[in-house]
Scaffold this active site. Structure first.
Site, PDB file in Angstrom:
ATOM      1  CE  LYS A 166      -3.040  -3.114   2.493  1.00  0.00           C
ATOM      2  NZ  LYS A 166      -3.671  -3.317   3.672  1.00  0.00           N
ATOM      3  CG  ASP A 202      -8.343  -8.477   6.132  1.00  0.00           C
ATOM      4  OD1 ASP A 202      -7.753  -9.341   5.955  1.00  0.00           O
ATOM      5  OD2 ASP A 202      -8.944  -7.493   5.230  1.00  0.00           O
TER       6      ASP A 202
END
Length: 454
Positions: A166, A202
């Site tokens: 990212k 996640d």
């Protein structure tokens, strides 16, 4: 897979288009091969990791889920991008009674600067959170850390960063234990009553959060921009428990994180890869990586539709609109809108994407490609979920699922359920479970505290 009907009046043209698109079809033989390969990759990954499989099979070191005895206050830190959250869960008998959330942002200078500065900032935000609520003196609070970056785990509370992704690229962190770095940072800013006891991603958080709502939950599934799944594996099958670690005596099961997005990175499923899949891969940021994900995930589905559409139009000598020659000019949202439009013929809408198409023929072909690739997506996801169900062989399993593709695509959820039923005899239910990355982290902290006291 069930093939949608191509609505073209000219039979010869229809037959030609169907033939051109046939490499995208996953028939029963291909599906059976994929199931066998996936099962083999799971077993190789459990023994060798990425040294022998395209599946990392990361051990989460979570041997149990909630048992109803968890009580007290538990913190969660959810870091996955430029914005992050600090969360407080108040648990009573294993159930969330209250959830409090604060949002924070990470400036670019911290995302690119020294790692110690980033972790000190995270610790300062945790300090801000607990001081605002007068929690500094209430006793030790365990914290679960959702860290959505590639890592290797050697314990529930030890996770080493493999690579930044990212917008993060902080020097001094790769190869380090990020739990240790956060605990050191908390000490440095004077936070004495918070201890990081667990780290997770996640997908694992989604499984654990799903188990909070449904005790039968044993699979977590992310279907969004990317994809991943986690499931509960028998401990005796996990030959590789991480570097210099072995399975703990008495542990019967453990949550595993296969990192399914990379399934096929070693070429093991290239027998379903079409020329359009290869085009998309070669033009991607990381060619040769995230092979399985690139077949259907939200980041890629729209572009794949565009590449297939252009390829078909060229082969039948039909013009392609200039606007569709631009990379990413068809989005995954466009794919969902086209299929939703087909599902409601009485409520026909004038989709903007149709305005550039020169004929009804081109419109019908685009619609057909959207349906075909969506059906392929459902089959590809279903065969992995069915494999997990068959391995676990439970009386009933709840699959906690979240992600924009699952929630916004008009037919994917129902087709996924249909294909999963065809591939397993075991009972299951898909259950939408949002915020696994936040709520799940706090719940894992509660599990970790209970296990440490056992």
């Amino acid at each position: 897979m069930d093939l949608p009907d191509l609505c073209l009046k000219e039979e010869a043209l229809k037959a030609k288009v169907v033939t051109i698109l046939s490499p995208l079809v996953i028939d029963k033989d291909k599906c059976d091969m994929l199931v066998n390969v996936f099962e083999s990759e799971l077993d190789k990954g459990l023994e060798f990791g990425l040294a022998g499989s395209s599946l990392q099979m990361e051990n989460t070191f979570i041997p149990e889920l909630l048992d109803g005895s968890e009580n007290g206050n538990f913190l969660a830190l959810d870091l996955g991008g430029t914005n992050f959250r600090v969360i407080l869960l108040e648990l009573e008998n294993g159930k969330i009674k209250k959830e409090t959330i604060d949002y924070y942002s990470v400036e670019e200078s911290l995302r690119l600067g020294p790692g110690v500065d980033l972790f000190r900032f995270l610790a300062e935000c945790i300090k801000d959170f607990i001081e605002k609520r007068s929690l500094s003196t209430i006793g030790k609070m365990p914290l679960g850390f959702t860290f959505s970056f590639p890592m290797t785990q050697t314990a529930l509370d030890v996770g080493h960063l493999v690579n930044w992704t990212k917008s993060f690229n902080c020097p001094g962190v790769i190869g380090e234990d990020v739990v240790g770095m956060l605990n050191v940072a908390l000490d440095s800013v004077g936070v004495e009553n918070v201890s990081v006891v667990a780290i997770l991603n996640d997908t694992t958080g989604t499984l654990v959060a799903g188990a909070h709502d449904s005790p039968d939950c044993a699979i977590g599934l992310i279907l969004g921009t990317g994809t991943n799944a986690s499931y509960i594996e028998q401990a005796d099958r996990v030959i590789r428990w991480g570097k210099e670690t072995t399975g703990e005596e008495g542990v019967k099961q453990v949550v595993m994180d296969p990192e399914t997005g990379a399934f096929g990175d070693n070429g093991c499923i290239d027998f379903i890869k079409t020329k359009w899949d290869r085009q998309l891969d070669m033009a991607s940021l990381l060619p040769g990586s995230f092979t399985y994900e690139k077949y259907f995930a939200g980041k890629y589905l729209g572009e794949l539709v565009r590449l297939v559409f252009i390829g078909v139009m060229e082969q039948i000598n039909q013009p392609t609109p200039e606007s569709m020659k631009l990379v990413d000019s068809i989005s995954t949202k466009d794919v969902s809108d086209i299929i939703a439009d087909l599902d409601n013929p009485s409520k026909k809408t004038d989709l903007l994407i149709y305005r550039d198409l020169p004929s009804e023929t081109s419109q019908a072909i685009l619609q057909h490609i959207c349906l075909l690739l969506s059906e392929r997506a459902a089959v590809l996801v279903a065969l992995t979920i069915a494999t997990f169900l068959n391995r676990m062989a439970r009386p009933h399993t709840v699959i906690a699922v979240t992600g924009s593709l699952y929630k916004l695509h008009p037919t994917l959820a129902s087709r996924l359920e249909e294909h999963t039923r065809r591939l397993t005899r075991h009972s299951f239910t898909f259950q939408l479970c949002d915020d696994g990355s936040g709520k799940g982290a706090g719940l894992v902290a509660a599990i970790g505290q209970r296990l440490s006291r056992a």
